[in-house]
Design a protein around this motif. Structure first.
Motif, PDB file in Angstrom:
ATOM      1  N   SER A   1      33.660  52.055  24.161  1.00 17.00           N
ATOM      2  CA  SER A   1      32.347  51.413  24.333  1.00 17.00           C
ATOM      3  C   SER A   1      32.038  50.474  23.181  1.00 17.00           C
ATOM      4  O   SER A   1      31.475  49.382  23.377  1.00 17.00           O
ATOM      5  CB  SER A   1      31.247  52.477  24.467  1.00 17.00           C
ATOM      6  N   ASP A   2      32.409  50.858  21.959  1.00 16.74           N
ATOM      7  CA  ASP A   2      32.200  49.980  20.803  1.00 16.74           C
ATOM      8  C   ASP A   2      33.088  48.751  20.901  1.00 16.74           C
ATOM      9  O   ASP A   2      32.656  47.633  20.607  1.00 16.74           O
ATOM     10  CB  ASP A   2      32.506  50.734  19.502  1.00 16.74           C
TER      11      ASP A   2
ATOM     12  N   SER B  15      31.598  46.343  23.568  1.00 19.91           N
ATOM     13  CA  SER B  15      30.246  45.807  23.384  1.00 19.91           C
ATOM     14  C   SER B  15      30.054  45.038  22.083  1.00 19.91           C
ATOM     15  O   SER B  15      29.101  44.266  21.965  1.00 19.91           O
ATOM     16  CB  SER B  15      29.227  46.951  23.432  1.00 19.91           C
ATOM     17  N   SER B  16      30.957  45.209  21.123  1.00 24.15           N
ATOM     18  CA  SER B  16      30.711  44.656  19.796  1.00 24.15           C
ATOM     19  C   SER B  16      31.855  43.774  19.309  1.00 24.15           C
ATOM     20  O   SER B  16      32.960  44.272  19.044  1.00 24.15           O
ATOM     21  CB  SER B  16      30.493  45.800  18.800  1.00 24.15           C
ATOM     22  N   PRO B  17      31.609  42.461  19.159  1.00 27.28           N
ATOM     23  CA  PRO B  17      32.632  41.582  18.561  1.00 27.28           C
ATOM     24  C   PRO B  17      33.041  42.052  17.173  1.00 27.28           C
ATOM     25  O   PRO B  17      34.210  41.933  16.789  1.00 27.28           O
ATOM     26  CB  PRO B  17      31.926  40.219  18.514  1.00 27.28           C
ATOM     27  N   SER B  18      32.085  42.611  16.422  1.00 31.54           N
ATOM     28  CA  SER B  18      32.396  43.113  15.086  1.00 31.54           C
ATOM     29  C   SER B  18      33.380  44.284  15.154  1.00 31.54           C
ATOM     30  O   SER B  18      34.285  44.405  14.320  1.00 31.54           O
ATOM     31  CB  SER B  18      31.110  43.561  14.386  1.00 31.54           C
ATOM     32  N   SER B  19      33.225  45.147  16.156  1.00 36.28           N
ATOM     33  CA  SER B  19      34.152  46.270  16.321  1.00 36.28           C
ATOM     34  C   SER B  19      35.552  45.769  16.664  1.00 36.28           C
ATOM     35  O   SER B  19      36.554  46.325  16.207  1.00 36.28           O
ATOM     36  CB  SER B  19      33.657  47.209  17.419  1.00 36.28           C
ATOM     37  N   ARG B  20      35.627  44.706  17.457  1.00 36.26           N
ATOM     38  CA  ARG B  20      36.937  44.135  17.782  1.00 36.26           C
ATOM     39  C   ARG B  20      37.571  43.503  16.549  1.00 36.26           C
ATOM     40  O   ARG B  20      38.790  43.583  16.360  1.00 36.26           O
ATOM     41  CB  ARG B  20      36.815  43.122  18.928  1.00 36.26           C
ATOM     42  N   GLN B  21      36.753  42.888  15.704  1.00 36.95           N
ATOM     43  CA  GLN B  21      37.276  42.359  14.439  1.00 36.95           C
ATOM     44  C   GLN B  21      37.830  43.496  13.577  1.00 36.95           C
ATOM     45  O   GLN B  21      38.922  43.390  13.011  1.00 36.95           O
ATOM     46  CB  GLN B  21      36.169  41.632  13.672  1.00 36.95           C
ATOM     47  N   ARG B  22      37.071  44.581  13.480  1.00 35.41           N
ATOM     48  CA  ARG B  22      37.501  45.723  12.671  1.00 35.41           C
ATOM     49  C   ARG B  22      38.794  46.315  13.218  1.00 35.41           C
ATOM     50  O   ARG B  22      39.717  46.612  12.461  1.00 35.41           O
ATOM     51  CB  ARG B  22      36.412  46.790  12.638  1.00 35.41           C
TER      52      ARG B  22
ATOM     53  N   SER C  34      34.796  40.794   8.279  1.00 35.93           N
ATOM     54  CA  SER C  34      33.782  39.932   8.901  1.00 35.93           C
ATOM     55  C   SER C  34      34.293  38.530   9.214  1.00 35.93           C
ATOM     56  O   SER C  34      33.758  37.850  10.098  1.00 35.93           O
ATOM     57  CB  SER C  34      32.547  39.840   7.998  1.00 35.93           C
TER      58      SER C  34
END
Length: 292
Positions: free
Chosen positions: A61-62, A65-72, A180
């Motif tokens: 789910s993260d 839903s989250s571009p930041s999670s995909r970056q991480r 980031s």
């Protein structure tokens, strides 16, 4: 090679409990379920063993839903990929491949995503949770080889390749604190979201894959579970299927598992030692030379 085989043969007489495994398996068809404990001797850590990382794996789910999670995720996955992909099959993987070639086991159901069973020579492998060497597009379904995605990550983020003090996690990534500015590749066909072809936490095993796993258990007379704590629901479901079929269940694992009370035999030991000794005792030791 000869020295390694001699060591295995000599060690075979010292593995406590091996005789009971041989007696239970000999002449029966065996299905094998493996977990992270099978790959620790290849340098890939597990989630729950002694000294295991306390980090939380990526949740689907993260990721969605989250571009930041995909970056991480992709930052850590890229940094860890070289060490993860360089890992080599250990004696446990080789023993299972030898026993398959000898007709002792029907095949392997693996909860791991490292692909080491296939690289060791096993041909009948059900990758229950997928494999990290494949990448899929969540929008158009296109599949990619992981190496191409890794090259794109290096091109977009050359600084990631300069990071040091790498601590590999069980799922092949590492913790990257500053992600980031990471540029995440997208699908070259439709510009969609790319995801490794593995089951993230919060996802279900695809029905077709689980059906292949249950089919393997159904055709067997014994279920051998190696290196799994059975903390994941899919493993317990396969164990319960074996119980419904009234077949013997063998568990080889260092530490407690959720299936211990349901096992016919529980061996508290390392999987490489036990599986190597088992292969030799059941007459498959000569096949190591062909595999290695």
């Amino acid at each position: 090679m000869l020295a390694a085989m001699a060591a295995i043969l000599e060690h075979n007489t010292h593995v406590e409990g091996i005789e009971s495994l041989v007696e239970l398996i000999n002449g029966r068809r065996v299905a094998v379920l493996t977990g992270a404990g099978v790959s620790t001797d290849s340098g890939i850590p597990d989630y729950r063993g002694k000294g295991a990382s306390k980090r939380t794996p990526m949740n689907i789910s993260d990721f969605l839903s989250s571009p930041s999670s995909r970056q991480r995720y992709w930052a850590g996955a890229h940094v860890g990929w070289k060490s993860f992909s360089d890992a080599q099959p250990n004696q446990g993987h080789l023993a299972l491949a030898a026993m398959e070639q000898a007709g002792i086991i029907e095949g392997v159901i693996s909860q791991n995503v490292d692909g080491l069973h296939r690289r060791a020579g096993s041909s009948h492998v059900v990758d229950l949770h997928g494999s990290l060497d494949r990448v899929i597009c969540l929008d158009c379904g296109q599949q990619f080889d992981r190496s191409g995605v890794e090259k794109k990550l290096s091109f977009l983020n050359p600084w990631l390749d300069e990071l040091s003090n790498i601590v590999l996690a069980p799922d092949g990534d590492v913790d990257v604190t500053d992600y980031s500015s990471v540029e995440v590749p997208t699908c070259s066909v439709c510009d969609g979201i790319l995801k490794p072809d593995v089951v993230f936490f919060g996802e279900f095993v695809p029905p077709k894959i689980f059906s292949a796993a249950t089919g393997l258990v159904k055709r067997a007379d014994v279920l051998l579970i190696a290196g799994s704590s059975l903390a994941v629901n899919s493993g317990i479901r396969l164990l319960d299927q074996a119980r419904r079929q009234r077949m013997p269940i063998i568990i080889i694992n260092r530490g407690e598992t959720k299936g211990d009370k349901k096992a016919s035999i529980k061996l508290e030991a390392g999987t490489s030692d036990v599986l190597s000794s088992l292969a030799v005792s059941l007459g498959a030791g000569h096949l190591y030379e062909d595999i290695e």
